[in-house]
Design an enzyme around this catalytic site. Structure first.
Site: not given
Ligand SMILES: *Cc1c(COP(=O)(O)O)cnc(C)c1O
Length: 431
Positions: A359, A388, A289-291
């Site tokens: 500031c 992010y 699950e990459p973000g």
């Molecule tokens: C934030 C998060 C991700 C994604 O992390 P990345 O560094 O953006 O890939 C995946 N799983 C969970 C549970 C998260 O909290």
């Protein structure tokens, strides 16, 4: 609006064929590769600070992930960028959605993800979040709730939920580019590894337990992180064999992107290979699950230089974007590439400090970095701002949040107004 985008995507696909890239595009898209003229036009049309998001690049990143993990479920951690257009691009590219809060679940539903592609990771979930998700579950009975405490299971049961559950495990190992993003070892996340099997067992009495999950943190990049990742995956494989009868083993996200110009691209195939190897034989699908990886290099933040101040050590370039627009440098000491889109190659260079209007001392995008000495009015692009970035924007200093446009020029989010910032307070519009 989707019509615009598919035309744009087709044009882009044609360009890839011409340049020999496959559907996944290059492994990394550097800030230098963005078309300066195009970015300048967008800034002229929409003002600064301005986020620019390349939806085709989001598609490419999804395609590369799917190619590297052909047998796995790939879920996009939507918190990295929850904009509607991005969610739709990810949905079209075939990834599932991993949501960290009820609001994210709602936005994923609204963007067209069906319940069977939705995973809600409930971290100390507020009651109203649980209420909302259980409510939506009535119509989307295939959605999955990932829980990190027995207590959360009890609260779900109290609400009549008996659907799909995944147990989040604290694997005791963490990876990450900064201690604030290492989650794998923090007690906050997941049930302790040595109690996980018992929690799965108990949960099976009341729920359909479909998976186990762990997320080590953000920023798998170097060998050390990869070793930590392997260890996490190996432990999860062991757990999966112990408890048996699962649909999937989710080993989280955290795939790194090269923030520095000279950093190599993440070798996604090597990560995938290491993951499969470390997992071992399990009778369940792998899930990741990459973000960040999906959106980081699909976004830049444009900002204009409004003040140039020579000092003995550095030239301070004051810009109209600040930590309120892009928090990562202030919060994580994160490095972001910076490019002066107006500087010709013969512009003199020297140490430059790019600082925002807030500031706070930490309101700085770089300090003493070798860059072309900017002129007032120059347009700067800050790279890898797609993940992010906007998501962490705030209205501190009464600053409305920036606008976001697609690279094709479509307004994805209007620039916030001061009335938008004040509308909820006494005397505001909303009263
Ligand atoms: C934030 C998060 C991700 C994604 O992390 P990345 O560094 O953006 O890939 C995946 N799983 C969970 C549970 C998260 O909290």
């Amino acid at each position: 609006m989707s019509g615009d985008r598919s035309a744009d995507t087709a044009a882009h696909a044609a360009a890839h064929v011409a340049s020999g890239d496959d559907a996944g595009g290059p492994a990394v898209r550097r800030l230098a590769a963005w078309d300066a003229g195009r970015l300048s036009d967008l800034a002229a049309d929409h003002g600064t600070p301005l986020y620019v998001t390349d939806l085709d690049r989001v598609h490419e990143n999804c395609a590369r992930l799917r190619a590297a993990f052909p047998d796995a479920e790939v879920r996009y951690a939507v918190k990295a960028h929850t904009g509607r257009a991005v969610l739709e691009a990810v949905r079209d590219a075939g990834l599932d959605a991993e949501c960290a809060a009820a609001g994210e679940v709602r936005r994923a539903l609204d963007a067209g993800f069906d319940g069977d592609r939705l995973h809600y990771t409930a971290v100390n979930p507020p009651a109203r979040d649980l209420d909302a998700v259980v409510d939506w579950w009535a119509d989307e009975s295939d959605l999955t709730v990932t829980v990190g405490a027995r207590d959360t299971l009890d609260r779900l049961a109290e609400r009549g939920f008996d659907g799909r559950v995944c147990v989040r495990v604290n694997p005791g190992v963490g990876a990450g580019h900064h201690e604030k993003v290492r989650t794998g070892a923090a007690a906050k996340f997941g049930v302790p590894y040595d109690r996980a099997a018992a929690v799965v067992d108990d949960a099976r009495d009341d729920f359909d337990v479909v998976g186990v999950h762990a997320h080590a943190g953000s920023g798998i990049h170097g060998e050390e992180d990869l070793a930590a990742h392997r260890e996490l995956v190996a432990r999860m494989g062991e757990l999966a064999r112990e408890v048996g009868d699962l649909e999937y083993v989710d080993v989280g996200g955290g795939f790194g992107v090269p923030y520095r110009e000279g950093d190599p691209a993440l070798d996604l195939d090597a990560v995938a290979e290491a993951t499969r190897e470390a997992l071992g034989e399990v009778d369940a699908r792998l899930a990741v699950e990459p973000g960040r990886y999906v959106v980081a290099d699909a976004g830049v933040l444009l900002t204009e230089v409004n003040t140039v101040k020579p000092t003995p050590d550095t030239t301070v370039a004051g810009v109209d974007a600040g930590m309120t627009d892009l928090l990562r440098p202030a919060m994580y000491d994160a490095y972001h590439a910076i490019r002066d889109l107006d500087a010709s190659p013969d512009r003199e260079t020297g140490p430059v400090t790019v600082a925002g209007p807030i500031c706070e001392t930490s309101d700085m995008f770089c300090d003493g970095r070798e860059l072309p000495i900017p002129d007032r009015g120059d347009l700067l692009a800050i790279g890898n701002a797609g993940a992010y970035g906007y998501e962490m924007a705030s209205t501190y200093n009464s600053r409305p949040r920036p606008a976001e446009v697609s690279l094709a020029g479509e307004v994805l989010r209007e620039r916030e107004t001061l009335a938008g910032v004040t509308r909820l307070e006494r005397g505001g519009d909303a009263e």
